[in-house]
Design an enzyme around this catalytic site. Sequence first.
Site, short mmCIF file in Angstrom:
data_model
loop_
_atom_site.label_atom_id
_atom_site.label_comp_id
_atom_site.label_asym_id
_atom_site.label_seq_id
_atom_site.Cartn_x
_atom_site.Cartn_y
_atom_site.Cartn_z
N GLY A 252 11.87 23.25 -26.42
CA GLY A 252 12.77 22.27 -25.83
C GLY A 252 12.93 22.33 -24.33
N GLU A 289 9.04 28.49 -29.25
CA GLU A 289 8.12 27.43 -29.67
C GLU A 289 8.03 26.34 -28.61
OE1 GLU A 289 10.29 26.05 -33.07
OE2 GLU A 289 9.85 27.81 -34.29
N GLY A 291 6.62 23.40 -26.27
CA GLY A 291 5.58 22.38 -26.35
C GLY A 291 5.45 21.68 -25.01
N ARG A 292 6.43 20.81 -24.74
CA ARG A 292 6.42 20.00 -23.53
C ARG A 292 6.20 20.83 -22.25
NH1 ARG A 292 9.25 15.11 -23.22
NH2 ARG A 292 10.42 15.79 -25.06
N ARG A 328 6.62 6.90 -24.96
CA ARG A 328 7.89 7.44 -24.46
C ARG A 328 8.77 6.39 -23.75
NH1 ARG A 328 8.44 10.74 -21.05
NH2 ARG A 328 10.20 11.86 -21.94
N TYR A 332 12.21 6.04 -25.68
CA TYR A 332 13.36 6.72 -25.07
C TYR A 332 13.80 6.08 -23.76
CZ TYR A 332 11.10 10.59 -27.71
OH TYR A 332 10.49 11.37 -28.66
N CYS A 359 2.14 -7.17 -27.94
CA CYS A 359 3.07 -8.28 -28.11
C CYS A 359 4.46 -7.80 -28.50
CB CYS A 359 2.51 -9.27 -29.12
SG CYS A 359 0.93 -9.88 -28.56
N GLU A 360 5.13 -7.15 -27.59
CA GLU A 360 6.50 -6.66 -27.75
C GLU A 360 7.09 -6.60 -26.35
OE1 GLU A 360 8.14 -5.32 -30.49
OE2 GLU A 360 6.45 -5.24 -31.89
N TYR A 387 3.65 14.54 -25.79
CA TYR A 387 4.19 13.37 -26.49
C TYR A 387 3.58 12.09 -25.94
CZ TYR A 387 7.20 17.09 -28.01
OH TYR A 387 7.64 18.28 -28.52
C1 LIG Z 1 9.33 19.66 -31.21
C2 LIG Z 1 9.66 21.04 -31.55
C3 LIG Z 1 9.44 22.08 -30.64
C4 LIG Z 1 8.93 21.86 -29.24
O1 LIG Z 1 9.80 21.15 -28.43
P1 LIG Z 1 9.41 20.92 -26.88
O2 LIG Z 1 10.53 20.11 -26.37
O3 LIG Z 1 8.13 20.18 -26.84
O4 LIG Z 1 9.29 22.26 -26.25
C5 LIG Z 1 9.71 23.37 -31.06
N1 LIG Z 1 10.17 23.62 -32.30
C6 LIG Z 1 10.40 22.64 -33.20
C7 LIG Z 1 10.91 22.99 -34.55
C8 LIG Z 1 10.15 21.32 -32.87
O5 LIG Z 1 10.39 20.36 -33.76
#
Ligand SMILES: *Cc1c(COP(=O)(O)O)cnc(C)c1O
Length: 432
Positions: A252, A289, A291-292, A328, A332, A359-360, A387
């Site tokens: 996150g 965990e 990601g972004r 995105r 969002y 077409c949106e 994403y």
């Molecule tokens: C999406 C997600 C992440 C990663 O979130 P980021 O904002 O991309 O770092 C980690 N754990 C779980 C369970 C997720 O669903």
Amino acid sequence: MSAPSRPADALPGHPHIVRRGDALMIEALRADELARRFGTPLYVYSRAAIEQAARQYEDAARDHPLALRYSVKANSSKAILQLLQRRGWGFDVVSGGELARVLDAGGSADKVVFSGVGKTDAELLAALRAGVQCINVESTSELERIDRLAGGLGVQAPISLRVNPDVDPRTHPYMSTGLRTSKFGIDQAQARQAYARCAQLRNLRVLGIDVHIGSQITTLGPYLDALDRVLELVRDIEHDGIRLHHLDLGGGLGIRYAGESPPAPGEWIAALSERLRARGQGHRALLVEPGRSVVGNSGVLLCRAITLKSTLERHFAVVDAAMNDLMRPALYEAWQAIEPAVLREDGHALRYDVVGPVCESGDWLGRERMLDLREGDVLAILSAGAYGMAMASNYNTRGRAAEVLVDGEQAHLVRERETLDDLLRCERGLPG
Ligand SMILES: *Cc1c(COP(=O)(O)O)cnc(C)c1O
């Protein structure tokens, strides 16, 4: 082409994506030339930028016991999974499909954690057979189901419970996952009882506890609040005689899209580690965990202006990328910087809405951007590494974009552009 008149300008928050003279560069390669060579729309990633972000997490792992599990859903392309796997990372997956991707990219199951609010029996069986490190369980009913499935296979399922700490991560509502009203996790108040139930189920082995409160989080406060809540629970659960081996604090961490200044990965981990020590829990192993924050600012989406049109109200740059390529903004109302691949200074800058052909009316990529443009010009949408491609669809029967990974002066095509044949392959006409 004019000679570079000034040194390369780094774009804030975008290491390895710079402007040199008039040209936007991804590492040593010009964006306009990549667009010409591979076509548009095109996702381009900088290997060095991904590695720089990964290294920040790896450095933090030297100071605190920390397992790194890249969240596959941010960008699940094989080349990116391989890059992280080769650096020793494990993975966080949220579907059987993502698990299969990780294994296909050479990842080992014993470094995979499996999260998700609706795992099917087939997905859970695949995870148990593969021998994943941990399944993050999101309800008491799922707990009973995993026990039964593991019993059927004659294995013990390694599990953590994902608890919902009721913390506001102060991000977009669609990216908040740890509020009491959220579908995710087990309520803080019910978690102790759920752990007690685990202890009665013979085919479960409790490994830890898990939270993931949201995405694009730009301050440390919500993480520290969530950690405090989790530590209260840990104390109660261990008081009940159940040992927890790791704390999984999810992902996150935000990135800079506009003016945000999120903590760096190292600062995030250091703050968690410090809070653990302050609570006398400095020995606790962490798992994260992200990601972004690993891939987000490593990538751009290149597109080309098809048509410039002015209505009575507005100027539109209609480009060949759309909401199906990059969802995105539509989903969002997200703001991502848009940069011309080659700067013009013709004095014809206008305030454009940059929109796709779909077409949106929700199909826009950026609104009210001052750009000096001609039809055929290439634009780069920044911060598109996370994403972006992972959320792409075939809406309007548009094939998904190609992907290129730049490594210094080399460009590797890591995903071919989807063809019309690919799109029609699964369809069957009516008989007769
Ligand atoms: C999406 C997600 C992440 C990663 O979130 P980021 O904002 O991309 O770092 C980690 N754990 C779980 C369970 C997720 O669903």
